[in-house]
Design a protein around this motif. Structure first.
Motif, PDB file in Angstrom:
ATOM      1  N   CYS A 120       0.826  -1.200   0.000  1.00  0.00           N
ATOM      2  CA  CYS A 120       0.000   0.000   0.000  1.00  0.00           C
ATOM      3  C   CYS A 120       0.867   1.260   0.000  1.00  0.00           C
ATOM      4  CB  CYS A 120      -0.936  -0.023   1.212  1.00  0.00           C
ATOM      5  SG  CYS A 120      -2.043   1.393   1.337  1.00  0.00           S
ATOM      6  N   ARG A 121       1.582   1.502   1.100  1.00  0.00           N
ATOM      7  CA  ARG A 121       2.502   2.659   1.167  1.00  0.00           C
ATOM      8  C   ARG A 121       3.805   2.136   1.775  1.00  0.00           C
ATOM      9  NH1 ARG A 121       6.228   6.096   1.780  1.00  0.00           N
ATOM     10  NH2 ARG A 121       5.801   8.319   1.436  1.00  0.00           N
ATOM     11  N   THR A 122       4.793   1.916   0.939  1.00  0.00           N
ATOM     12  CA  THR A 122       5.991   1.199   1.356  1.00  0.00           C
ATOM     13  C   THR A 122       7.003   2.124   2.018  1.00  0.00           C
ATOM     14  OG1 THR A 122       6.858   1.406  -0.899  1.00  0.00           O
ATOM     15  CG2 THR A 122       5.673  -0.621  -0.349  1.00  0.00           C
ATOM     16  N   SER A 123       8.066   1.533   2.577  1.00  0.00           N
ATOM     17  CA  SER A 123       9.000   2.271   3.421  1.00  0.00           C
ATOM     18  C   SER A 123      10.213   2.821   2.676  1.00  0.00           C
ATOM     19  CB  SER A 123       9.485   1.369   4.562  1.00  0.00           C
ATOM     20  OG  SER A 123      10.114   0.208   4.049  1.00  0.00           O
ATOM     21  N   ASN A 124      10.381   2.456   1.409  1.00  0.00           N
ATOM     22  CA  ASN A 124      11.577   2.879   0.678  1.00  0.00           C
ATOM     23  C   ASN A 124      11.554   4.367   0.366  1.00  0.00           C
ATOM     24  OD1 ASN A 124       9.411   1.734  -1.103  1.00  0.00           O
ATOM     25  ND2 ASN A 124      10.655   2.720  -2.689  1.00  0.00           N
ATOM     26  N   GLY A 125      12.721   4.933   0.114  1.00  0.00           N
ATOM     27  CA  GLY A 125      12.849   6.372  -0.045  1.00  0.00           C
ATOM     28  C   GLY A 125      12.064   6.962  -1.193  1.00  0.00           C
ATOM     29  N   SER A 126      11.920   6.248  -2.297  1.00  0.00           N
ATOM     30  CA  SER A 126      11.226   6.798  -3.472  1.00  0.00           C
ATOM     31  C   SER A 126       9.770   6.379  -3.554  1.00  0.00           C
ATOM     32  CB  SER A 126      11.958   6.375  -4.751  1.00  0.00           C
ATOM     33  OG  SER A 126      11.976   4.969  -4.882  1.00  0.00           O
ATOM     34  N   ALA A 127       9.230   5.818  -2.469  1.00  0.00           N
ATOM     35  CA  ALA A 127       7.850   5.328  -2.494  1.00  0.00           C
ATOM     36  C   ALA A 127       6.854   6.413  -2.887  1.00  0.00           C
ATOM     37  CB  ALA A 127       7.472   4.761  -1.127  1.00  0.00           C
ATOM     38  N   SER A 128       7.103   7.645  -2.463  1.00  0.00           N
ATOM     39  CA  SER A 128       6.143   8.720  -2.710  1.00  0.00           C
ATOM     40  C   SER A 128       6.046   9.106  -4.182  1.00  0.00           C
ATOM     41  CB  SER A 128       6.509   9.957  -1.891  1.00  0.00           C
ATOM     42  OG  SER A 128       7.778  10.448  -2.280  1.00  0.00           O
ATOM     43  N   GLU A 129       7.030   8.713  -4.998  1.00  0.00           N
ATOM     44  CA  GLU A 129       7.015   9.095  -6.406  1.00  0.00           C
ATOM     45  C   GLU A 129       5.735   8.641  -7.103  1.00  0.00           C
ATOM     46  OE1 GLU A 129      10.509   7.690  -8.358  1.00  0.00           O
ATOM     47  OE2 GLU A 129      11.882   8.892  -7.123  1.00  0.00           O
TER      48      GLU A 129
END
Length: 272
Positions: A145-154
């Motif tokens: 759903c909303r992951t923890s990696n740095g670029s997830a918000s892209e």
């Protein structure tokens, strides 16, 4: 028993929301494993024995086995958990995402070949991806759903025409449309506590797998305040590297236990 009921039983029996991720990296193992015929299995057994009474689940990551041709040691690890600690659910972290016959084969892999209690999947292709897994009604299907990696918000934080973000749409769809068998859960990273709170508000008491504590820098207090369900539970708080490689010495198992206990107690400090 269903995945939900097994998970709830473990939350209650252990007073723990902690999940240990079994993501072996043999180059980080203590030197004593260099002579083992099956070093991954031997290392995993030691970690499992040291932490079993402190966890609500174990979560092996399939790539850490498949990349080095160690699927047999993955199977043996899961067999060991089932034989020695049958009350502990096993989440196969594979993040599969496909449709049709391919998705059906991935579901067979997770639930019939490896006999996992739950599996992680990628929902990018919609219900057609999820349905072959969800039809195993006693198994858990844990949807990214909303992951923890740095670029997830892209991508995951993109605003849709409705005004909702993509991750919020996934959460809403999972809770209101896809969860017909009551066996879905979501992945929301510890590095996004505001998004975690938004997801929890959308999905009610569905379980949430929370990676990103420890090595990825998630804040335990923020996660607990944002993610607990109405019963003061509802979270599967995963730690992998922070537990597995707490020490590279002969005390690695004791160090792994200490880290797991520390995380359990820290999380419980914020439960109500």
């Amino acid at each position: 028993m269903t995945f939900y009921s097994r998970l709830q039983a473990r939350w209650q029996a252990t007073d723990s929301l902690v999940c240990v991720g079994l993501d072996p990296q043999p180059e980080l193992f203590p030197a004593q494993f260099s002579t083992e015929a099956q070093p991954i299995l031997a290392f995993n057994k030691a970690i499992i024995d040291a932490t079993h009474d402190l966890v609500c689940a174990f979560k092996p990551q399939i790539a850490h086995y498949a990349a080095v041709g160690a699927e047999d040691q993955l199977q043996a690890t899961m067999d060991y958990i089932r034989a020695e600690y049958p009350d502990i659910p096993i989440i196969l972290d594979s993040k599969r995402g496909d449709i049709g016959s391919t998705a059906t084969m991935y579901a067979l892999e997770a639930f019939e070949r490896y006999q996992a209690d739950a599996v992680t999947i990628n929902p990018y292709m919609g219900w057609d991806t999820i349905e072959p897994f969800a039809r195993y009604t006693d198994k858990g299907v844990i949807v990214l759903c909303r992951t923890s990696n740095g670029s997830a918000s892209e991508l995951q934080n993109l605003a849709l025409a409705s005004g909702k973000t993509l991750f919020a749409r996934v959460a809403q769809q999972a809770a209101q449309v896809w969860n017909t068998h009551k066996n879905l859960a979501l992945v929301v990273g510890a590095t996004a506590p505001a998004e975690l709170a938004e997801v929890r508000a959308l999905i009610g008491d569905m379980p949430i797998l929370v990676p990103g504590l420890g090595a990825q820098g998630g804040d335990t207090e923020a996660v607990m305040k944002a993610g607990l369900d109405s019963q003061g539970a509802g979270l599967i708080i995963n730690s992998s590297r922070g537990v597995l490689y707490a020490s590279k010495g002969t005390d690695f198992a004791e160090a792994a236990r200490a880290e797991t206990l520390k995380l359990r107690d820290l999380a419980n400090r914020y439960r109500s």
